[in-house]
Design a protein around this motif. Structure first.
Motif, PDB file in Angstrom:
ATOM      1  N   ILE A  86       0.834  -1.202   0.000  1.00  0.00           N
ATOM      2  CA  ILE A  86       0.000   0.000   0.000  1.00  0.00           C
ATOM      3  C   ILE A  86       0.871   1.256   0.000  1.00  0.00           C
ATOM      4  CG2 ILE A  86      -1.649   1.351   1.362  1.00  0.00           C
ATOM      5  CD1 ILE A  86      -2.919  -1.305   2.214  1.00  0.00           C
TER       6      ILE A  86
ATOM      7  N   TYR B 240      -5.673  -5.027  -3.050  1.00  0.00           N
ATOM      8  CA  TYR B 240      -4.924  -6.170  -2.533  1.00  0.00           C
ATOM      9  C   TYR B 240      -5.867  -7.360  -2.460  1.00  0.00           C
ATOM     10  CZ  TYR B 240      -1.057  -8.172   0.234  1.00  0.00           C
ATOM     11  OH  TYR B 240       0.017  -8.913   0.689  1.00  0.00           O
TER      12      TYR B 240
ATOM     13  N   VAL C 180      -6.034  -4.194   7.530  1.00  0.00           N
ATOM     14  CA  VAL C 180      -5.639  -2.817   7.242  1.00  0.00           C
ATOM     15  C   VAL C 180      -6.223  -1.875   8.284  1.00  0.00           C
ATOM     16  CG1 VAL C 180      -6.001  -0.898   5.639  1.00  0.00           C
ATOM     17  CG2 VAL C 180      -5.210  -3.104   4.774  1.00  0.00           C
TER      18      VAL C 180
ATOM     19  N   THR D  18      -6.123   5.875  -3.557  1.00  0.00           N
ATOM     20  CA  THR D  18      -4.985   5.136  -2.999  1.00  0.00           C
ATOM     21  C   THR D  18      -4.239   5.981  -1.971  1.00  0.00           C
ATOM     22  OG1 THR D  18      -4.715   3.930  -5.076  1.00  0.00           O
ATOM     23  CG2 THR D  18      -2.858   3.923  -3.553  1.00  0.00           C
TER      24      THR D  18
ATOM     25  N   SER E  69      -3.957   5.243   2.022  1.00  0.00           N
ATOM     26  CA  SER E  69      -2.639   5.142   2.644  1.00  0.00           C
ATOM     27  C   SER E  69      -2.501   6.119   3.809  1.00  0.00           C
ATOM     28  CB  SER E  69      -1.546   5.397   1.592  1.00  0.00           C
ATOM     29  OG  SER E  69      -0.261   5.321   2.180  1.00  0.00           O
TER      30      SER E  69
END
Length: 211
Positions: free
Chosen positions: A95, A102, A134, A199, A203
């Motif tokens: 990541i 994923y 996550v 993304t 993150s």
């Protein structure tokens, strides 16, 4: 026109099975299956994929490093990790390198086609068990309180769904709001977090403990 898919995996049987799987989807086109990522920059420039599926454990250049190399030449190309590894270290490294999603290989036949469509609409698709890891991976950062208060309750709800891999369409359905409203909120989230993509938002949310 079908979406062009490029796969990196050193397992020949997996490459063949993915070619067969994606070949059954009229809106997806499997353009190549490559056993290593040594020439990943050239491959991306010449083949012009619209989505990349990336294994982690490959000889020579591993998948995480391959993601970093792609990101140096293309910050927007969706890259979905397709791997057997579901440990925290590999998930986090992928990541942080810039992976867009994923998916665990044992769920590939069920999840990959929808994950590809998801990532193209702004989602960050993840196998459910990975999404849960996550969310639990990093404790809240001590310096995130001010930033967290800058996000409204609705924005935090949407950010949580982004982290879980929801697309804009899925978020709209989950929260019973319009697709345009989702886009409006996500733009505000990007502005407040100083990011430019789902993304990057996922993150930052993970690293800063915002969700």
């Amino acid at each position: 026109m079908a979406v062009k898919i490029l796969l990196y995996d050193d397992n020949e049987a997996l490459r063949q099975s993915m070619e067969t799987l994606l070949g059954e989807e009229p809106d997806l086109e499997f353009i190549a299956g490559i056993p290593n990522a040594e020439t990943v920059e050239t491959d991306v420039r010449e083949l012009k994929p619209e989505v990349v599926l990336m294994d982690i454990d490959m000889p020579g250049v591993n998948g995480v490093e391959a993601v970093r190399r792609i990101r140096r030449i293309d910050a927007q190309l969706p890259i979905i990790m397709l791997t057997v590894f579901d440990d925290n270290e590999n998930i986090f490294r992928a990541i942080c390198a810039g992976a867009s999603g994923y998916i665990l290989k044992r769920y590939a036949s069920i999840e990959v086609p929808s994950a590809i469509r998801n990532v193209l609409t702004g989602g960050a698709p993840m196998t459910g068990s990975v999404a849960r890891k996550v969310l639990l991976m990093i404790p809240p950062a001590h310096n995130s309180d001010q930033e967290k208060t800058d996000l409204s309750e609705k924005e935090i709800s949407i950010l949580q769904l982004l982290v879980q891999g929801f697309s804009y369409k899925m978020i709209a359905a989950q929260l019973k709001i319009s697709h345009d409203t989702v886009r409006f909120y996500i733009k505000k989230i990007y502005d407040k977090l100083h990011v430019h993509s789902a993304t990057e938002a996922v993150s930052k949310a993970i690293k800063d403990g915002l969700v």
